[in-house]
Design an enzyme around this catalytic site. Structure first.
Site, mmCIF file in Angstrom:
data_model
loop_
_atom_site.group_PDB
_atom_site.id
_atom_site.type_symbol
_atom_site.label_atom_id
_atom_site.label_comp_id
_atom_site.label_asym_id
_atom_site.label_seq_id
_atom_site.Cartn_x
_atom_site.Cartn_y
_atom_site.Cartn_z
ATOM 1 N N ASP A 98 -1.165 -17.621 -1.061
ATOM 2 C CA ASP A 98 -1.801 -16.588 -1.878
ATOM 3 C C ASP A 98 -2.567 -17.289 -2.989
ATOM 4 O OD1 ASP A 98 -2.299 -14.108 -3.393
ATOM 5 O OD2 ASP A 98 -0.657 -13.269 -2.225
ATOM 6 N N TYR A 128 -17.101 -4.915 3.540
ATOM 7 C CA TYR A 128 -15.710 -4.747 3.993
ATOM 8 C C TYR A 128 -15.673 -4.272 5.445
ATOM 9 C CZ TYR A 128 -10.748 -3.409 3.656
ATOM 10 O OH TYR A 128 -9.379 -3.306 3.849
ATOM 11 N N LYS A 132 -14.165 -6.314 8.613
ATOM 12 C CA LYS A 132 -13.010 -5.815 9.386
ATOM 13 C C LYS A 132 -13.378 -5.584 10.854
ATOM 14 C CE LYS A 132 -9.956 -5.910 6.076
ATOM 15 N NZ LYS A 132 -8.882 -6.915 6.104
ATOM 16 N N ILE A 152 -3.428 2.533 2.458
ATOM 17 C CA ILE A 152 -2.025 2.223 2.169
ATOM 18 C C ILE A 152 -1.874 2.055 0.663
ATOM 19 C CG2 ILE A 152 -0.129 0.609 2.671
ATOM 20 C CD1 ILE A 152 -1.308 2.044 5.191
#
Ligand code: NAP
Length: 253
Positions: A37, A156, A160, A189
């Site tokens: 990360d 984005y 994706k 989410i």
């Protein structure tokens, strides 16, 4: 019996949101965990939280958009554990919101660099190692926006969609080599990503997005982690090149 006992599991973006939930589930299931990360002070506590489920978890500061950093992270895993069994290429960012005709080149490059090139960088080095082992499982985090468009997010959406293309292509290439590669397409989410994207509680934007989901709620990171666990056990042994939709019905409309 624990489902991931003694498996070496690599998770990118594993100290927040979906990645963190996957890391906790993998830790509970007995995995040796390496979490990559971006570095930050606040993330120390999150690693400690994951370690309460299994001591065998370590953090490596690694920017997935950097080819060499990913390479040395995979080398570190192999040096430490001798192998890499499972990889979750999950790190991602939302990026600035603009119509396509107004998207700054820098905003485009940033999202493509992390969300698409980052997944390529990881697969490139993971597959090199898994080919030597003649065994491995890769799960890539795509999105419902890997399947349909979404206003003001061309970077984005393109990234994706690209992740699904990478997933299918590598799945074909390695299908006979005992390496399975699948993707997950979550709906919206409830994670810090939404907050960073300006989708705050009880706002008009939140209401509009909730209504795009037939179940009229956001998913939880734990619901995505359950899909991840399914894709990295023998319960999904005949699946490769698939995109698992966990989206409250978003794509069924
Ligand atoms: P999140 O809570 O923001 O977690 C993402 C993690 O990745 C953060 O720790 C972030 O660090 C890290 N990261 C960002 N850039 C990185 C880089 N270059 N290298 C390494 N790590 C990096 O987001 P999330 O909602 O869990 O999202 C995880 C994945 O699911 C993403 O690929 C996202 O596109 C995808 N997804 C999310 C949703 C959703 O609605 N949440 C829906 C569909 C798909 P910082 O916090 O320091 O930036």
């Amino acid at each position: 019996m624990k489902l991931l006992n003694d498996k070496t599991v690599f998770i990118t973006g594993g100290l927040s949101g979906i990645g963190k939930a996957c890391a906790i589930l993998a830790a509970k299931e007995g995995a040796n965990l390496v979490i990559a990360d971006l570095d930050s002070d606040t993330k120390e506590n999150i690693l400690e939280e994951i370690k309460t489920h299994n001591e065998n978890a370590q953090f490596v500061a690694c920017d997935v958009s950097n080819f060499e950093q990913v390479q040395s992270t995979i080398q570190h895993i192999v040096k430490t554990f001798g192998r890499l069994d499972i990889a979750l290429n999950n790190a991602g960012i939302g990026g600035e919101a603009h119509f396509t005709g107004e998207m700054p080149e820098s905003a485009w490059a940033k999202v493509i660099g992390v969300n698409l090139t980052g997944v390529f960088n990881c697969m490139r080095h993971e597959l090199a190692q898994m080919s030597i082992q003649k065994q491995g499982i890769i799960v890539n985090m795509s999105s419902i926006l890997g399947k349909v468009g979404f206003s003001s997010s061309c970077h984005y959406v393109a990234a994706k969609h690209g992740v699904l293309g990478l997933t299918q292509t590598a799945a074909l290439e390695y299908a006979e080599n005992n390496i399975r590669i699948n993707a997950i397409c979550p709906g919206f989410i409830a994670t810090p990503l939404l907050v960073k994207g300006g989708i705050s509680h009880h706002s008009e934007i939140e209401k509009n997005i909730l209504h795009l989901h037939p179940m009229k709620r956001f998913g939880s990171a734990e619901e995505i982690a359950n899909g991840f666990l399914f894709l990295c056990t023998d319960q999904s042994s005949f699946m490769t090149g698939s995109a698992l939709e966990i989206d409250g019905g978003y794509l069924a409309q």
